[in-house]
Write a protein that holds these residues in place. Sequence first.
Motif, PDB file in Angstrom:
ATOM      1  N   LEU A   1       0.832  -1.196   0.000  1.00 39.57           N
ATOM      2  CA  LEU A   1       0.000   0.000   0.000  1.00 39.57           C
ATOM      3  C   LEU A   1       0.872   1.254   0.000  1.00 39.57           C
ATOM      4  CD1 LEU A   1      -3.198   0.560   2.075  1.00 39.57           C
ATOM      5  CD2 LEU A   1      -1.405   2.271   2.150  1.00 39.57           C
ATOM      6  N   ALA A   2       1.942   1.235   0.804  1.00 40.06           N
ATOM      7  CA  ALA A   2       2.802   2.415   0.915  1.00 40.06           C
ATOM      8  C   ALA A   2       3.554   2.708  -0.371  1.00 40.06           C
ATOM      9  CB  ALA A   2       3.795   2.216   2.065  1.00 40.06           C
ATOM     10  N   ILE A   3       3.910   1.666  -1.124  1.00 34.07           N
ATOM     11  CA  ILE A   3       4.727   1.894  -2.317  1.00 34.07           C
ATOM     12  C   ILE A   3       3.955   2.629  -3.401  1.00 34.07           C
ATOM     13  CG2 ILE A   3       4.263  -0.214  -3.657  1.00 34.07           C
ATOM     14  CD1 ILE A   3       7.307  -0.385  -4.128  1.00 34.07           C
ATOM     15  N   TRP A   4       2.609   2.615  -3.296  1.00 33.99           N
ATOM     16  CA  TRP A   4       1.820   3.358  -4.286  1.00 33.99           C
ATOM     17  C   TRP A   4       2.168   4.846  -4.244  1.00 33.99           C
ATOM     18  CZ3 TRP A   4      -0.543   2.276  -8.518  1.00 33.99           C
ATOM     19  CH2 TRP A   4      -1.449   3.182  -9.085  1.00 33.99           C
ATOM     20  N   GLY A   5       2.662   5.313  -3.108  1.00 37.61           N
ATOM     21  CA  GLY A   5       3.049   6.720  -3.002  1.00 37.61           C
ATOM     22  C   GLY A   5       4.323   7.067  -3.727  1.00 37.61           C
ATOM     23  N   PHE A   6       5.025   6.070  -4.284  1.00 35.32           N
ATOM     24  CA  PHE A   6       6.325   6.335  -4.903  1.00 35.32           C
ATOM     25  C   PHE A   6       6.395   5.923  -6.376  1.00 35.32           C
ATOM     26  CE2 PHE A   6       7.066   5.712  -0.366  1.00 35.32           C
ATOM     27  CZ  PHE A   6       7.855   6.812  -0.047  1.00 35.32           C
ATOM     28  N   VAL A   7       5.342   5.381  -6.933  1.00 32.68           N
ATOM     29  CA  VAL A   7       5.426   4.896  -8.310  1.00 32.68           C
ATOM     30  C   VAL A   7       5.250   6.050  -9.295  1.00 32.68           C
ATOM     31  CG1 VAL A   7       4.636   2.573  -7.733  1.00 32.68           C
ATOM     32  CG2 VAL A   7       2.948   4.302  -8.359  1.00 32.68           C
ATOM     33  N   GLY A   8       5.975   5.994 -10.402  1.00 33.97           N
ATOM     34  CA  GLY A   8       5.806   6.984 -11.458  1.00 33.97           C
ATOM     35  C   GLY A   8       6.985   7.898 -11.683  1.00 33.97           C
ATOM     36  N   ALA A   9       8.007   7.863 -10.825  1.00 39.22           N
ATOM     37  CA  ALA A   9       9.156   8.758 -11.007  1.00 39.22           C
ATOM     38  C   ALA A   9       9.891   8.481 -12.312  1.00 39.22           C
ATOM     39  CB  ALA A   9      10.114   8.637  -9.823  1.00 39.22           C
ATOM     40  N   GLU A  10       9.738   7.252 -12.852  1.00 38.99           N
ATOM     41  CA  GLU A  10      10.471   6.877 -14.067  1.00 38.99           C
ATOM     42  C   GLU A  10       9.967   7.588 -15.320  1.00 38.99           C
ATOM     43  OE1 GLU A  10       6.962   4.108 -14.118  1.00 38.99           O
ATOM     44  OE2 GLU A  10       8.255   4.987 -12.608  1.00 38.99           O
ATOM     45  N   PHE A  11       8.901   8.380 -15.194  1.00 39.08           N
ATOM     46  CA  PHE A  11       8.424   9.124 -16.358  1.00 39.08           C
ATOM     47  C   PHE A  11       9.432  10.195 -16.792  1.00 39.08           C
ATOM     48  CE2 PHE A  11       4.442   7.071 -15.755  1.00 39.08           C
ATOM     49  CZ  PHE A  11       3.753   7.198 -16.951  1.00 39.08           C
ATOM     50  N   THR A  12      10.471  10.408 -16.016  1.00 45.64           N
ATOM     51  CA  THR A  12      11.545  11.289 -16.465  1.00 45.64           C
ATOM     52  C   THR A  12      12.407  10.629 -17.546  1.00 45.64           C
ATOM     53  OG1 THR A  12      12.992  10.487 -14.704  1.00 45.64           O
ATOM     54  CG2 THR A  12      11.709  12.460 -14.239  1.00 45.64           C
TER      55      THR A  12
END
Length: 473
Positions: free
Chosen positions: A214-225
């Motif tokens: 559940l907590a990791i959902w707060g960190f996904v998506g940084a790779e869009f750089t």
Amino acid sequence: MNDSHLYSAPPLAASPATAKPRPSLGLGSLLAVAIGLVVSQGVMVLMLQGAGIAGLGFLIPLALAFVLALTYVMSFSELALMIPRAGSLSSYTEVALGQFPAILATFSGYVVVAMFALSAELLLLDQIINQVYPGVFPHLSIAYGVLLLFTLLNLLGIDVFAKLQSVLALVMVIVLLALGLAAMAGSGSHPQLVQAVSSDWNPLGASVLTLVALAIWGFVGAEFTCPLVEESRQPERNIPLAMILGIVVIFVTTALYSIGALFYVPREQLAASALPHYLYATALLGETGKLFLVVAAITATCSTLNSSLAAVPRMLYGMAHNGQVFPQFKLLSKRHNTPWVAVLFVSLITGAPVLLMGNDPATIGLLLLAAAIAWLLAYIICHLDVIALRRRYPLLARPFKTPFYPLTQLVGIAGMLVSIYYVSPTPEMTAAIFGYAGAVLGLVSLIAILWIKLVMRKPLFRPEPLESALARQ
């Protein structure tokens, strides 16, 4: 004999067929992207529900999720700078593992996530506005109205957030940080909650570790750089640094935001509510909090929806040119030059869950956690890509090399597999979460297998040559 030692990556400014974008993005712009595509209503909800379940103990899974996020950042940094003209995860994976993992990774990490997470975003926006203005708008009219509006805008090639998205994302982070700090600074006005938080800081004990997914959902998506590598100044430094700084900022912001809520809203209410951010804002700011939350919800949902309707169809467009999906996804509108079939497809798969499950408030959490499974699967494939390419091309030039290889990748894979296993915060939700994710990913896998064998006529797991993959970019 493997002749990979004869190959070295071309310079970032090289151009195989067309002029490349002039590098213009510095660290600040890349940091805004790394942060901006993470902040959403879904994150606001899941983080507060996690704090409600675990109290201050939620900091433990939050810290572990941060470590897992660091592992995927390292792997994406190595891949993006080693194959600097690759546009998405499918480009890395077809060279590392073959066509089937490439298609599965892209659909799992982006198309399926768009299907689940965007649906949840729209449902959240609809529920928030109807909570603040009851009876004013028909059920789901807000959700479908926003979806139709941004579908039309993307078909017309109009990006209403093109100049503002990074700024809005940073504002959202500042707002969440301000909420947390204001709540903690004023917590003396709620002594009973302060006492409850301090007296039983980790009510779950060792079971709190099950909340990492559940907590990791707060960190996904940084790779869009990573797809911006060719437009970046000093990408060897700025791409990894932007992602690392991004998840650090997100960790600090999320921690303060979640802890602050515990000083104003009882844990049981945060854990049970489908709209815990509504409880938080109104408890802290009163009636002003309602207006504040409506503005924040509209901003977060519209920005996230607009970004996905712009990015995911273009991923499908690129995959169609590689022969990995239906050729209809290559079609561009003559007047606006937009991939209209792909835009309509993403809009359709976003709207379907809203229609099928929009009457059940618990649907939001199920959709977000099902999306977490899909995204974690994509990150596992990313780690496998790094391991495979290290073995296949050991002497290939790598501007960024993952520290502590292969330990970083092994820790990431193991942590994400465990997170998938414990993705459900309650036993009652387990079957539904795995049912949604499993049905969609199973269908995607079946279609991918049939497509690769019958249409592409290629082996499922034979890697493509690195040279030919780069030449297609």
